[in-house]
Design a protein around this motif. Sequence first.
Motif, short mmCIF file in Angstrom:
data_model
loop_
_atom_site.label_atom_id
_atom_site.label_comp_id
_atom_site.label_asym_id
_atom_site.label_seq_id
_atom_site.Cartn_x
_atom_site.Cartn_y
_atom_site.Cartn_z
N VAL A 82 -17.07 -17.71 135.37
CA VAL A 82 -16.67 -18.83 134.12
C VAL A 82 -16.40 -17.92 133.04
O VAL A 82 -15.60 -18.08 132.30
CB VAL A 82 -17.84 -19.88 133.92
N VAL A 83 -17.36 -16.84 132.91
CA VAL A 83 -17.14 -15.95 131.61
C VAL A 83 -15.87 -15.25 131.57
O VAL A 83 -15.38 -15.01 130.68
CB VAL A 83 -18.46 -15.20 131.28
N ALA A 84 -15.76 -14.56 132.57
CA ALA A 84 -14.50 -13.56 133.14
C ALA A 84 -13.30 -14.56 132.70
O ALA A 84 -12.60 -13.91 132.16
CB ALA A 84 -14.71 -13.11 134.38
N GLY A 85 -13.31 -15.75 133.44
CA GLY A 85 -12.13 -16.52 133.05
C GLY A 85 -11.83 -16.87 131.58
O GLY A 85 -10.90 -16.73 131.00
N GLY A 86 -12.92 -17.06 130.65
CA GLY A 86 -12.92 -17.49 129.44
C GLY A 86 -12.47 -16.21 128.83
O GLY A 86 -11.54 -16.27 127.74
N LEU A 87 -12.92 -15.22 129.10
CA LEU A 87 -12.41 -13.94 128.39
C LEU A 87 -11.24 -13.26 128.70
O LEU A 87 -10.33 -13.16 127.72
CB LEU A 87 -13.42 -12.73 128.75
N THR A 88 -10.70 -13.60 129.72
CA THR A 88 -9.44 -13.23 130.13
C THR A 88 -8.22 -14.22 129.28
O THR A 88 -7.24 -13.80 128.94
CB THR A 88 -9.18 -13.50 131.78
N ALA A 89 -8.64 -15.57 129.46
CA ALA A 89 -7.78 -16.28 128.70
C ALA A 89 -7.73 -16.27 127.27
O ALA A 89 -6.68 -16.34 126.81
CB ALA A 89 -8.39 -17.69 128.94
N PHE A 90 -8.95 -15.71 126.53
CA PHE A 90 -8.64 -15.31 125.20
C PHE A 90 -8.04 -14.09 124.91
O PHE A 90 -7.20 -14.13 124.17
CB PHE A 90 -10.12 -15.12 124.74
N VAL A 91 -8.00 -13.09 125.98
CA VAL A 91 -7.50 -12.00 125.69
C VAL A 91 -5.88 -12.17 125.85
O VAL A 91 -4.97 -11.61 125.03
CB VAL A 91 -7.72 -10.68 126.81
N PHE A 92 -5.50 -13.04 127.05
CA PHE A 92 -4.00 -13.21 127.07
C PHE A 92 -3.35 -14.12 126.00
O PHE A 92 -2.35 -14.01 125.70
CB PHE A 92 -3.66 -13.95 128.51
N GLY A 93 -4.33 -14.93 125.37
CA GLY A 93 -3.95 -15.61 124.20
C GLY A 93 -3.85 -14.87 123.13
O GLY A 93 -2.59 -15.27 122.27
N VAL A 94 -4.50 -13.83 122.82
CA VAL A 94 -4.25 -13.07 121.83
C VAL A 94 -3.16 -12.14 121.94
O VAL A 94 -2.33 -11.91 120.84
CB VAL A 94 -5.62 -12.22 121.45
N TYR A 95 -3.05 -11.78 123.22
CA TYR A 95 -1.78 -10.90 123.41
C TYR A 95 -0.36 -11.64 122.91
O TYR A 95 0.48 -11.25 122.41
CB TYR A 95 -1.88 -10.31 124.74
N PHE A 96 -0.38 -12.78 123.74
CA PHE A 96 0.99 -13.41 123.65
C PHE A 96 1.02 -14.12 122.29
O PHE A 96 2.27 -14.23 121.60
CB PHE A 96 0.84 -14.75 124.61
N TYR A 97 0.00 -14.37 121.44
CA TYR A 97 0.11 -14.63 120.10
C TYR A 97 0.63 -13.72 118.99
O TYR A 97 1.86 -13.68 118.54
CB TYR A 97 -1.07 -15.29 119.28
N THR A 98 0.05 -12.33 119.43
CA THR A 98 0.56 -11.19 118.69
C THR A 98 1.82 -11.05 119.01
O THR A 98 2.86 -10.68 118.18
CB THR A 98 -0.33 -9.97 119.16
N MET A 99 2.52 -11.01 120.19
CA MET A 99 3.65 -10.49 120.62
C MET A 99 4.60 -11.60 119.79
O MET A 99 5.72 -11.18 119.26
CB MET A 99 3.91 -10.71 121.98
N ARG A 100 4.36 -12.91 119.88
CA ARG A 100 5.21 -13.66 119.26
C ARG A 100 5.26 -13.55 117.79
O ARG A 100 6.23 -13.72 117.22
CB ARG A 100 4.73 -15.18 119.38
N ALA A 101 3.94 -13.36 117.11
CA ALA A 101 4.00 -13.01 115.61
C ALA A 101 4.86 -11.90 115.10
O ALA A 101 5.41 -11.76 114.35
CB ALA A 101 2.64 -12.97 115.08
N VAL A 102 4.65 -10.92 116.15
CA VAL A 102 5.45 -9.54 115.84
C VAL A 102 6.81 -9.79 116.09
O VAL A 102 7.86 -9.27 115.28
CB VAL A 102 4.83 -8.37 116.69
N GLY A 103 7.32 -10.53 116.91
CA GLY A 103 8.62 -10.58 117.15
C GLY A 103 9.17 -9.75 118.32
O GLY A 103 8.80 -8.66 118.28
#
Length: 77
Positions: free
Chosen positions: A32-53
């Motif tokens: 459960v913790v690993a899944g939550g952390l993985t989801a958080f990391v992917f969320g930050v990554y995709f948000y950053t990629m979208r923000a940077v363009g």
Amino acid sequence: MFWRLGRSLTFASNMAGFSAFNSLAPKTKNLVVAGGLTAFVFGVYFYTMRAVGGTDELQVAIDKFEEEKRKSEIKQA
């Protein structure tokens, strides 16, 4: 003071979400913790990629390098 701190921790662990989590097996908690952390990391990554363009600077540089390489190969032949 320590009694008060211990009491607040006991209260927090008795809350509905925490008691359900505490009743899980250790491997399940880890998943459960690993899944939550993985989801958080992917969320930050995709948000950053979208923000940077998504710029194609790297692809343009690769295409330019390949074109110059072809030109130099033609001159050598």
